[in-house]
Design a protein around this motif. Structure first.
Motif, PDB file in Angstrom:
ATOM      1  N   VAL A  48       0.237   3.966   4.190  1.00 51.98           N
ATOM      2  CA  VAL A  48       0.858   3.879   2.969  1.00 51.98           C
ATOM      3  C   VAL A  48       0.669   2.292   4.416  1.00 51.98           C
ATOM      4  N   VAL A  49       1.702   2.049   4.758  1.00 51.98           N
ATOM      5  CA  VAL A  49       2.464   0.609   4.588  1.00 51.98           C
ATOM      6  C   VAL A  49       0.952   0.387   5.312  1.00 51.98           C
ATOM      7  N   ALA A  50      -0.033   0.427   5.845  1.00 50.60           N
ATOM      8  CA  ALA A  50      -1.629  -1.095   5.608  1.00 50.60           C
ATOM      9  C   ALA A  50      -2.121  -0.922   4.095  1.00 50.60           C
ATOM     10  N   SER A  51      -1.933  -0.089   3.304  1.00 50.47           N
ATOM     11  CA  SER A  51      -2.315   0.322   2.139  1.00 50.47           C
ATOM     12  C   SER A  51      -1.447  -1.313   1.182  1.00 50.47           C
ATOM     13  N   ALA A  52      -0.092  -0.647   1.474  1.00 45.66           N
ATOM     14  CA  ALA A  52       1.266  -1.995   0.917  1.00 45.66           C
ATOM     15  C   ALA A  52       0.996  -3.018   0.807  1.00 45.66           C
ATOM     16  N   ALA A  53       0.588  -3.376   2.268  1.00 46.22           N
ATOM     17  CA  ALA A  53       0.508  -4.451   2.776  1.00 46.22           C
ATOM     18  C   ALA A  53      -1.269  -5.594   2.141  1.00 46.22           C
ATOM     19  N   ARG A  54      -2.418  -4.681   2.132  1.00 43.94           N
ATOM     20  CA  ARG A  54      -3.626  -4.998   1.742  1.00 43.94           C
ATOM     21  C   ARG A  54      -3.012  -5.763  -0.082  1.00 43.94           C
ATOM     22  N   ALA A  55      -2.293  -4.567  -0.491  1.00 47.15           N
ATOM     23  CA  ALA A  55      -2.368  -5.063  -2.154  1.00 47.15           C
ATOM     24  C   ALA A  55      -1.288  -6.341  -2.481  1.00 47.15           C
ATOM     25  N   VAL A  56      -0.196  -6.391  -1.378  1.00 41.65           N
ATOM     26  CA  VAL A  56       0.680  -7.818  -1.720  1.00 41.65           C
ATOM     27  C   VAL A  56      -0.314  -8.552  -1.278  1.00 41.65           C
ATOM     28  N   HIS A  57      -1.377  -8.447   0.078  1.00 38.80           N
ATOM     29  CA  HIS A  57      -2.284  -9.903   0.258  1.00 38.80           C
ATOM     30  C   HIS A  57      -3.052  -9.904  -1.113  1.00 38.80           C
ATOM     31  N   LEU A  94       1.613  11.586  -0.312  1.00 35.10           N
ATOM     32  CA  LEU A  94       1.354  10.373   0.203  1.00 35.10           C
ATOM     33  C   LEU A  94       1.262  10.259   1.050  1.00 35.10           C
ATOM     34  N   GLY A  95       1.325  12.080   1.950  1.00 37.45           N
ATOM     35  CA  GLY A  95       1.350  11.753   3.408  1.00 37.45           C
ATOM     36  C   GLY A  95       2.315  11.632   4.410  1.00 37.45           C
ATOM     37  N   VAL A  96       3.437  11.527   3.829  1.00 39.65           N
ATOM     38  CA  VAL A  96       4.967  11.110   4.551  1.00 39.65           C
ATOM     39  C   VAL A  96       5.378  12.400   4.554  1.00 39.65           C
ATOM     40  N   GLU A  97       5.771  12.682   5.267  1.00 44.14           N
ATOM     41  CA  GLU A  97       6.781  14.245   5.775  1.00 44.14           C
ATOM     42  C   GLU A  97       7.791  13.969   6.153  1.00 44.14           C
ATOM     43  N   GLY A  98       8.357  15.117   6.514  1.00 41.63           N
ATOM     44  CA  GLY A  98       9.888  14.992   7.586  1.00 41.63           C
ATOM     45  C   GLY A  98      10.422  14.362   7.456  1.00 41.63           C
ATOM     46  N   ALA A  99      10.578  14.240   8.977  1.00 43.03           N
ATOM     47  CA  ALA A  99      12.169  13.014   9.268  1.00 43.03           C
ATOM     48  C   ALA A  99      11.844  11.558   8.159  1.00 43.03           C
ATOM     49  N   ARG A 100      13.178  10.655   8.110  1.00 41.50           N
ATOM     50  CA  ARG A 100      13.354   9.463   6.851  1.00 41.50           C
ATOM     51  C   ARG A 100      12.236   8.618   7.570  1.00 41.50           C
ATOM     52  N   PHE A 101      11.164   7.827   6.837  1.00 43.58           N
ATOM     53  CA  PHE A 101      10.030   6.992   7.573  1.00 43.58           C
ATOM     54  C   PHE A 101      10.483   5.734   6.425  1.00 43.58           C
ATOM     55  N   PRO A 102      11.003   4.918   7.396  1.00 47.54           N
ATOM     56  CA  PRO A 102      11.408   3.623   6.990  1.00 47.54           C
ATOM     57  C   PRO A 102      10.573   3.032   6.502  1.00 47.54           C
ATOM     58  N   LEU A 103       9.924   3.071   5.992  1.00 49.51           N
ATOM     59  CA  LEU A 103       9.093   2.172   4.578  1.00 49.51           C
ATOM     60  C   LEU A 103       9.033   0.606   4.687  1.00 49.51           C
ATOM     61  N   ALA A 104      10.576   0.388   4.618  1.00 47.00           N
ATOM     62  CA  ALA A 104      10.598  -0.959   3.489  1.00 47.00           C
ATOM     63  C   ALA A 104      10.883  -2.174   4.995  1.00 47.00           C
ATOM     64  N   ASP A 105      10.657  -0.836   6.446  1.00 44.57           N
ATOM     65  CA  ASP A 105      11.168  -1.968   7.392  1.00 44.57           C
ATOM     66  C   ASP A 105      10.000  -1.932   7.916  1.00 44.57           C
ATOM     67  N   ARG A 106       8.983  -1.017   7.734  1.00 46.58           N
ATOM     68  CA  ARG A 106       7.805  -1.319   8.457  1.00 46.58           C
ATOM     69  C   ARG A 106       7.213  -2.594   7.265  1.00 46.58           C
ATOM     70  N   LEU A 107       7.140  -1.948   6.265  1.00 49.36           N
ATOM     71  CA  LEU A 107       6.503  -3.194   5.608  1.00 49.36           C
ATOM     72  C   LEU A 107       6.430  -4.504   6.027  1.00 49.36           C
ATOM     73  N   SER A 108       8.456  -4.529   5.392  1.00 43.67           N
ATOM     74  CA  SER A 108       8.180  -5.965   5.899  1.00 43.67           C
ATOM     75  C   SER A 108       8.172  -6.179   7.529  1.00 43.67           C
ATOM     76  N   SER A 109       7.981  -6.054   8.615  1.00 42.27           N
ATOM     77  CA  SER A 109       7.396  -6.167   9.329  1.00 42.27           C
ATOM     78  C   SER A 109       6.248  -6.374   9.632  1.00 42.27           C
ATOM     79  N   ALA A 110       4.571  -5.897   8.453  1.00 39.44           N
ATOM     80  CA  ALA A 110       3.509  -5.737   8.322  1.00 39.44           C
ATOM     81  C   ALA A 110       3.678  -6.936   7.433  1.00 39.44           C
ATOM     82  N   GLY A 112       5.454 -10.179   8.033  1.00 43.38           N
ATOM     83  CA  GLY A 112       6.579 -11.704   8.276  1.00 43.38           C
ATOM     84  C   GLY A 112       7.112 -11.264   8.085  1.00 43.38           C
ATOM     85  N   GLY A 113       7.880 -10.317   7.537  1.00 39.82           N
ATOM     86  CA  GLY A 113       9.594 -10.838   7.753  1.00 39.82           C
ATOM     87  C   GLY A 113       9.877 -11.148   6.080  1.00 39.82           C
ATOM     88  N   LEU A 114       9.074 -10.384   5.187  1.00 36.78           N
ATOM     89  CA  LEU A 114       9.225 -10.704   3.966  1.00 36.78           C
ATOM     90  C   LEU A 114      10.246  -9.655   2.891  1.00 36.78           C
TER      91      LEU A 114
END
Length: 325
Positions: A48-57, A94-110, A112-114
């Motif tokens: 999901v992080v990789a897909s989102a990062a690709r979409a932004v780029h 999305l296949g994101v289950e279990g514990a809280r997933f820090p999606l915003a932080d992970r995508l921001s890192s991918a 460059g801090g946006l």
């Protein structure tokens, strides 16, 4: 020497992340869609992080800008979303289950801090619909409109995103708009939520498909409406009952929240005008014996989500401006 065109100001990317695709939109400071596109979704947290990062780029590149030209990114995600910390849980599609997933932080890192902000997918759809309708909008698009509006998603389930006076209504537990789980028939079938006879069992895409399974490889709603138009009596009956159930959902939203607009979205809304005509007719029928309902002019409040604009991605871009409360 040819002058370099000025870049649009205040660019924000918005992503509507679904189980099969990510819809991306780039908004300028005036709220206009500069560019939009879609990319496939890869399931799982990393995917999901990789897909989102690709979409932004990709959406930035398509507009001829770079990540440095963006003010931020907003995400619309299914599941339980905490907009305060950008975490996501129970995003099963999305296949994101279990514990809280820090999606915003992970995508921001991918990226460059946006800056990245997250919100539930129905909420961003409601914001996008309010923005595109422009109902009562006071100037700048980052106000997201001052409309009272519900975005009624007719998909696998049934739920609504709600905007009241331009503000999202999330509710005390985030369950605002979950009208699909209001029982309307205590003797009806058991719903996945554990109750009986919920609205979702009659007014969702799944409910329609269960009564009229696709036979020719096309979406069941399209096949049903075509069969009804061709005079198939069983199809006519199922179509009328489905339209009446959707009209009941509209009536619930109107009578509990008195929203000015109910926008039909989700997969079933791809039917377009035939769906709108059927639901409006059902609302008129239900109002005929009630002067009170007639006075509310419910049929006039219903419209379709624009088919040519990624409504939820637009709303996500507004969330990305961090001015949505």
């Amino acid at each position: 020497m040819t002058a370099t065109p000025a870049l649009p100001a205040g660019l924000t990317a918005g992503l509507d992340i679904g189980g099969t695709k990510v819809l991306a939109a780039l908004l300028d400071d005036d709220g206009h869609v500069v560019e939009s596109l879609r990319v496939p979704t890869v399931r799982g947290p990393d995917g999901v992080v990789a897909s989102a990062a690709r979409a932004v780029h990709d959406v930035a590149a398509a507009a001829g800008v770079t990540l440095a030209d963006l003010d931020g990114v907003g995400l619309g995600v299914p599941g339980l979303v905490d907009p305060r910390d950008g975490t996501v849980t129970h995003a099963v599609n999305l296949g994101v289950e279990g514990a809280r997933f820090p999606l915003a932080d992970r995508l921001s890192s991918a990226l460059g801090g946006l800056p990245v902000a997250t919100e539930n997918d129905l909420n961003v759809a409601a914001l996008g619909a309010a923005h595109l309708l422009g109902a009562g909008r006071a100037g700048r698009a980052d106000h997201a409109g001052h409309a009272d509006l519900a975005f009624l998603a007719l998909g696998t389930g049934l739920a609504a995103g709600v905007v009241l006076d331009g503000r999202l209504r999330r509710g005390a537990s985030g369950a605002a708009g979950e009208i699909g789980h209001i029982p309307v028939d205590p003797g009806g079938p058991v719903c996945a939520c554990g109750q009986r006879g919920c609205v979702e069992l009659y007014a969702s895409g799944s409910a329609l498909s269960a009564r009229w399974p696709a036979r020719h490889g096309r979406p069941a709603p399209a096949e049903l409406f075509e069969a009804a138009a061709a005079g198939d009596l069983r199809a006519v009956e199922i179509k009328a009952e489905f339209a009446a159930a959707v009209a009941s959902a509209v009536r619930i939203l109107a009578l509990t929240l008195d929203v000015q607009h109910v926008v039909l979205g989700g997969g079933v809304s791809a039917l377009g005008e035939p769906l709108l005509v059927a639901v409006r007719a059902a609302l008129e029928q239900q109002s005929r014996t009630s002067p009170f309902l007639s006075s509310l002019r419910l049929a006039d409040r219903v419209s379709l989500a624009p088919a040519d604009v990624p409504v939820a991605a637009v709303g996500a871009a507004l969330v990305g401006r961090r001015k949505v409360s």
